[in-house]
Design an enzyme around this catalytic site. Structure first.
Site, PDB file in Angstrom:
ATOM      1  CE  LYS A  33      -0.088  -3.949   8.263  1.00  0.00           C
ATOM      2  NZ  LYS A  33      -0.550  -2.561   8.210  1.00  0.00           N
ATOM      3  NE  ARG A 131      -3.782   4.255   8.521  1.00  0.00           N
ATOM      4  CZ  ARG A 131      -2.760   3.454   8.254  1.00  0.00           C
ATOM      5  NH1 ARG A 131      -2.432   3.188   7.000  1.00  0.00           N
ATOM      6  NH2 ARG A 131      -2.035   2.929   9.230  1.00  0.00           N
ATOM      7  CG  HIS A 163       1.023   4.031  11.931  1.00  0.00           C
ATOM      8  ND1 HIS A 163       1.989   3.118  12.264  1.00  0.00           N
ATOM      9  CD2 HIS A 163       0.878   3.941  10.584  1.00  0.00           C
ATOM     10  CE1 HIS A 163       2.407   2.497  11.173  1.00  0.00           C
ATOM     11  NE2 HIS A 163       1.759   2.992  10.131  1.00  0.00           N
ATOM     12  NE  ARG A 219       2.381   0.074  15.913  1.00  0.00           N
ATOM     13  CZ  ARG A 219       2.419   1.392  16.122  1.00  0.00           C
ATOM     14  NH1 ARG A 219       2.548   1.877  17.342  1.00  0.00           N
ATOM     15  NH2 ARG A 219       2.314   2.233  15.114  1.00  0.00           N
ATOM     16  CE1 TYR A 261      -5.427 -12.458 -24.426  1.00  0.00           C
ATOM     17  CE2 TYR A 261      -4.425 -12.274 -22.246  1.00  0.00           C
ATOM     18  CZ  TYR A 261      -5.251 -12.945 -23.139  1.00  0.00           C
ATOM     19  OH  TYR A 261      -5.904 -14.082 -22.744  1.00  0.00           O
ATOM     20  CB  CYS A 308      -1.623 -13.407 -19.338  1.00  0.00           C
ATOM     21  SG  CYS A 308      -0.930 -12.974 -20.951  1.00  0.00           S
ATOM     22  CG  ASP A 310      -4.177 -18.016 -15.994  1.00  0.00           C
ATOM     23  OD1 ASP A 310      -4.652 -17.930 -14.849  1.00  0.00           O
ATOM     24  OD2 ASP A 310      -4.868 -17.971 -17.027  1.00  0.00           O
TER      25      ASP A 310
END
Length: 372
Positions: A33, A131, A163, A219, A261, A308, A310
């Site tokens: 997944k 869950r 699970h 699993r 920054y 940042c 990028d």
């Protein structure tokens, strides 16, 4: 020439899956997944199958259908299914579907009737994660409905599963408690005539530490990619992912220079700064500001200032660094580079989150070991 890349060693995935497979008498479902935990779902799936996995596990119907469209014929289980999905496409593609309640089961059965074949179903019981899955109070109704659907020939109950909540702490009392509830759920299912071929409970942590939870199928997810689910333990696994980039610019700056920054980092001496073209848009956690480890020019360093969108900046002191040099954020650790575990520790998270962040649109994903 590449600027930034995520490099995935498929032989490492094969080795990890083979190691996990050798440690159990159960069949193995490799969980692929979330785009193979950031490693690429299709290459990871094929590598896992090469190494002895007999099943693949995904969350979504789309993930499962993507595997089928790519020609993967191994059994696939999809387990996170919202109402109203085109489940008939999954049934037609011979995808196993998980049911956590009687209403969801009815929708799956209807999907099978739409395409004229019995749906393959895994019934999920919530043994304590709170869950997905039917609570113990709701379990009898789900089992009874499934037994009727099976008797009517409109569904085949292939599996019963659950699970763990706390298997990454193998001695935690919840592990035994959940195991006991799972046994009770199986006993009730059998009283309704449901004897599934596959009973499965063990995730990566339980696959590695609790053989009494293996049943018919295990699993593992994160362990397939060489990362341990148990902090501080490695179990002989080999990390498959390396995230790295080439320095775009170096500059010499004086003491007292504010970096990035907000100037949360200020140089305390004349030094060389290196700009590395990976940022939070590429998967680097912003929380790694002034904390994330980087190997550059043969030494361990730390992100200087804020991450940042990028890029990040690394303070290299007086060491010789040039544009084009490779900065490794994390890898296997074999050559002294940081690991995903190091990044997880630095940013107060888990290794799962670190690797699933990487390999987006802008960062090339490159594979070693594709020739098999």
């Amino acid at each position: 020439m590449w600027q930034a890349e995520v490099r995935v060693d498929l032989d490492a995935i094969r080795e990890n899956v083979a190691r996990l497979r050798a440690g159990t008498g159960a069949e193995l479902m490799a969980v692929v997944k979330a785009d193979g935990y950031g490693h690429g779902m299709l290459p990871a799936a094929r590598a896992a199958l090469d190494a002895g996995a007999s099943w693949l596990g995904v969350c979504t119907l789309d993930e499962a259908l993507t595997l089928r469209r790519a020609g993967v014929t191994a059994p696939v289980l999809a387990w996170l299914l919202a109402p109203g999905l085109p489940l008939h496409e999954g049934v037609a593609a011979e995808i196993d579907l998980s049911a956590a309640g009687a209403g969801q089961l009815a929708e799956i059965v209807s999907a099978g009737q739409q395409v004229g074949r019995p749906a393959r179903v895994h019934l999920k019981i919530d043994t304590g994660l709170a869950r997905g899955g039917a609570t113990p109070d709701d379990w009898p109704a789900l089992v009874e409905a499934a037994a009727k659907a099976q008797a009517d020939g409109v569904a085949e109950v292939v599996g019963v599963w659950s699970h763990f909540a706390y298997a990454d702490a193998p001695g935690h009392p919840t592990v035994d408690r959940q195991l006991a509830i799972f046994h009770e759920g199986l006993e009730l299912a059998e009283r309704f005539g449901i004897r599934p071929r596959y009973r499965h409970l063990a995730n990566s942590a339980a696959t590695l530490t609790r053989p009494d939870t293996h049943f018919d199928l295990v699993r593992p997810g994160i362990a397939c990619y060489g990362l341990s689910p148990v902090p501080g333990q490695r179990y002989g696994l080999r990390p498959a992912m390396t995230a790295q980039a080439r320095v775009t610019q170096v500059k010499r700056v004086p003491a007292g220079t504010g970096v990035s920054y907000g100037h949360t980092y200020t140089t305390d001496r004349e030094t060389t700064l290196a700009v590395v073209p990976l940022g939070y848009a590429d998967g680097v956690p912003r929380h790694a500001s002034n904390r994330g480890p980087v190997q550059l020019a043969g030494r361990a360093r730390t992100v200087a200032g804020r991450v940042c969108m990028d890029q990040i900046v690394v303070d290299c002191g007086d060491d010789p660094v040039a544009a084009g040099d490779v900065a490794i954020l994390f890898g296997s650790g074999v050559n002294g580079e940081p690991t995903a575990d190091d990044w997880a520790e630095a940013t107060d998270t888990i290794n799962y989150e670190i690797v699933t962040r990487f390999g987006g649109v802008r960062v090339a994903r490159v594979y070693d070991g594709m020739s098999r």
